[in-house]
Scaffold this active site. Structure first.
Site, PDB file in Angstrom:
ATOM      1  N   CYS B  97       0.816  -1.215   0.000  1.00  0.00           N
ATOM      2  CA  CYS B  97       0.000   0.000   0.000  1.00  0.00           C
ATOM      3  C   CYS B  97       0.856   1.275   0.000  1.00  0.00           C
ATOM      4  CB  CYS B  97      -0.986  -0.045   1.171  1.00  0.00           C
ATOM      5  SG  CYS B  97      -2.369   1.080   0.967  1.00  0.00           S
ATOM      6  N   HIS B 197      -3.748  -5.611   2.200  1.00  0.00           N
ATOM      7  CA  HIS B 197      -3.549  -5.840   3.627  1.00  0.00           C
ATOM      8  C   HIS B 197      -4.190  -7.193   3.922  1.00  0.00           C
ATOM      9  CE1 HIS B 197      -2.427  -1.648   3.931  1.00  0.00           C
ATOM     10  NE2 HIS B 197      -3.548  -1.281   3.374  1.00  0.00           N
TER      11      HIS B 197
END
Lengths: 480, 246
Positions: B97, B197
């Protein structure tokens, strides 16, 4: 004088509530939602002239609200509070609609009415102005379901916006650097509560090597204004402690009201002695609900009650009387309530976010009666659909009970979390959510006499479990 | 002490500690342990220089905007050149990310302001108003037996890949890099980047083993093979996730 619109909204809300109750539904939010639709000024008009205390922040809202409410009740107040924790504006409106008559009745009996309301952080920005509270308590700022609420600073902005729409006395947690920063530009109406520095320890003192290699995630290691790493004299948990920034000089403010306790004593077992301290007093009491996080909730509740007493000039809310009342508070729904079944008991600790789970694990680790821990993880909208956060929690440093149980719709994720923290797979029992109750029975029957099974569900798994337990053990249903 | 050991560098663990990304480190360490391989985790934060010959795997996670702003400067000025050299020399990186975005050339804010990033990966990111949030399923392009990888994405940045950079996976469910071209993540040399995630590695043990193998071969020679491990519980978690992801 109440407007026609609000009067009409009240009748409709009453009707909806009655119908929902007849259907066996909780009716905690819908009546208020409709009332506000009909009369946008509903909350403002209903709250006008009332004595109101608000509680907001990411963790501990329900318990703090409960502690304040119970302490005030014991001091002769009629307390109106959120209907079963519904803390959005719809829930607040429902509370006003529902409490209208009980408040009138209480007044006719000579009781003083007070509203103690827990308010969601985002909702606080919108409704605080309508409520014109006397006291606003802000508990803390921890990461909480980031997929729903967004980032922490946004949450703080919401609280800030709400505070600026009131002229209330603001009670802030001195040990939380992010919350304490809310004092700026509001110094004249801000006071602090916190834990006595002598009761704090250095964080991670008992941590194992494994957790030192990978420290637990903290929310505020750096000063947000000058990006310098905070130095800590002492810490209690998470980012709470006596922080200071060597660059801008921002430092923990000495709390006007603080709580002292012996840091060598466990806060997981009942009856931890506390000393509530102010400028000109020092009174003894006990922690009514176990858990280190509840020491903060008790400190907040104590400060709220005594400050409220000072504002309205009630000598009955003296430190000594508040401390006595607070010490006798019983736990609220899903928050450390211990339920006896035959010769053993179970205890439910709602865990919604990393710090909540961290505190619950730490509490179970040091509870002398723990014989089994049951974790339940769901990922519905109300829980947050992202379960990644379980990896932010420091399982590695906690001593787990020998018997571990896992369920919930996302039991697989929780199972891996436990295994990757080093738990022996032979200690583990697991089941899908459809068999969660069977596993509960199994866990309870495996629990030794005199011991306690600790159950750690997140929000919707708790609701499901609660429903099962209400039927099975005839517990009181939560909205009654 | 085991014969084999790996050193894992965790970049800015005190600032980038969100969305369970530390689970990736726990997974690398746990699964290495299953094969009697020791792991040492080195935390590297603000002001500390990147010693490019010291580490076997570098982990770079995501954080909140305020924290990411703090790091960008440190990353570019303090660690920049050494990190870029390490990438070119084939050091194994896992970037998730925000870490993924910061390895690229720049991050363009919604108001048009361009923030220079490291430029170690030939990708760039533009912020958009709509955030991509939800469970994900991808088909991984790396040579692993079970190519399906599961995760959870939460990003407002749209990342576009340039030359020499391959996507890590094709999107089966979710949005991936930009919600337009069906790609997810990036691979360049031994850098693996993703928006997932979850944490990513615990539920995707084959990807975890792939990363370990890259690092072990680099340290102990091409002949090194990773012993198989029992993935019984990982399979349970994967099945459970698959049944409730939508």
């Amino acid at each position: 004088m109440r407007s026609f619109r609000v009067g009409f909204a009240l009748i409709i809300a009453g009707g909806i509530r009655l119908s929902l109750r007849l259907l066996g539904k909780g009716a905690t939010a819908l009546p208020g939602k409709i009332a506000v639709k009909i009369a946008p000024r509903f909350i403002r008009e209903m709250a006008s002239g009332c004595d109101i205390i608000t509680v907001t922040g990411t963790n501990g809202k329900t318990t703090t609200t409960h502690m304040i409410s119970e302490s005030l009740r014991k001091s002769g107040y009629y307390v109106a509070t959120n209907v079963s924790g519904a803390n959005l504006s719809s829930g607040i409106a429902t509370t006003f609609a529902q409490e209208l008559r009980p408040v009138r009745r209480a007044v006719s009996k000579g009781l003083k009415p007070v509203y103690v309301l827990e308010i969601d952080e985002a909702a606080f920005a919108k409704v605080a102005g309508d409520l014109s509270p006397k006291v606003c308590v802000v508990t803390n700022l921890f990461r909480d379901q980031l997929d729903r609420f967004g980032e922490l600073l946004y949450t703080r902005d919401c609280i800030e916006k709400g505070l600026d729409m009131t002229d209330a006395l603001i009670l802030l947690n001195a040990d939380d650097s992010m919350i304490a920063a809310l004092r700026k530009n509001r110094e004249s109406r801000t006071e602090f509560y916190g834990v006595d520095e002598r009761s704090m320890t250095r964080n991670n003192v008992t941590d194992t090597v494994a957790s030192r290699a990978l420290p637990a995630s903290s929310d505020a290691e750096y000063c947000l204004s000058c990006k310098r790493k905070y130095e800590y004299g002492a810490r209690s948990f998470g980012h709470f402690g006596t922080y200071s920034c060597s660059s801008c000089g921002d430092t923990r403010q000495e709390p006007q009201q603080s709580v002292y306790f012996d840091p060598t004593k466990s806060s997981s077992d009942p009856g931890l002695p506390l000393v509530f301290q102010g400028k000109d007093y020092s009174v003894e009491g006990v922690l009514p609900i176990p858990g280190s996080h509840n020491i903060y909730n008790a400190a907040a509740a104590f400060a709220a009650c005594t400050s409220f007493g000072k504002i309205i000039g009630d000598p009955k809310l003296s430190p000594i009387q508040v401390a006595a009342a607070l010490s006798e508070v019983q736990p609220a729904f899903g928050r450390m309530e211990k339920i006896r079944v035959g010769d053993k008991s179970f205890c439910i600790l709602l865990v919604k976010n990393p710090v909540g789970l961290d505190r619950a694990l730490s509490m179970v680790a040091s509870a002398s009666d723990a014989d089994g821990m049951y974790l339940l993880l769901n990922s519905n909208i109300a829980d947050g659909t992202d379960v990644s956060w379980i990896w932010d929690v420091d399982f590695e440093s906690k001593t787990m009970p020998d018997k571990l149980y896992v369920s919930g719709e996302r039991f697989g994720d929780m199972l891996l979390r436990l295994i990757y923290s080093g738990v022996d797979t032979n200690q583990l029992r697991y089941a899908s959510m459809s068999e969660a109750f069977v596993l509960f029975e199994e866990a309870l029957s495996a629990c030794e006499p005199g011991k306690c099974l600790y159950v750690l569900p997140n929000y919707t798994s708790m609701l499901a479990l609660r429903k099962f337990l209400v039927g099975k053990y005839r517990l009181k249903d939560f909205w009654r | 002490m085991s014969k084999y050991s790996l050193k894992i560098c965790h970049l800015y663990p005190d600032l980038l500690n969100l969305y369970g990304d530390r689970g990736n480190i726990l997974a690398l360490s746990y699964r290495a342990g299953l094969r009697d391989i020791d792991t040492e985790i080195v935390a590297l934060s603000m002001g500390q220089s990147f010693e490019k010959d010291q580490y076997d795997i570098v982990f770079f996670g995501g954080g909140q905007d305020a924290e990411q702003k703090m790091i960008r400067r440190d990353l570019v000025t303090v660690k920049g050149e050494a990190v870029k050299e390490a990438v070119e020399e084939g050091m194994v990186f896992l970037c998730i990310c925000g870490g993924y975005q910061m390895m690229g050339h720049y991050y363009q804010e919604q108001d048009g302001e361009k923030i220079d990033c490291l430029g170690a990966l030939n990708v760039y990111t533009e912020a958009r108003k709509q955030r991509f949030i939800g469970n994900t399923e991808y088909r991984c392009e790396l040579p692993i037996n079970d190519p399906i990888i599961y995760g959870f994405e939460n990003h407002s940045g749209r990342t576009y890949l340039g030359d020499n950079v391959r996507p890590l996976a094709k999107v089966v469910y979710g949005k991936g890099n930009n919600g337009e071209d069906g790609t997810e993540g990036a691979v360049y040399k031994n850098v693996i980047a993703s928006y997932s995630h979850g944490s990513l590695l615990p539920k995707n043990p084959e990807l975890c083993d792939y990363i370990l193998t890259l690092a072990l071969k680099r340290r102990f020679g091409e002949d090194f093979t990773l012993k198989p491990a029992d993935n019984q519980f990982e399979e349970i978690a994967r099945k459970e996730f698959d049944s409730c992801k939508k």
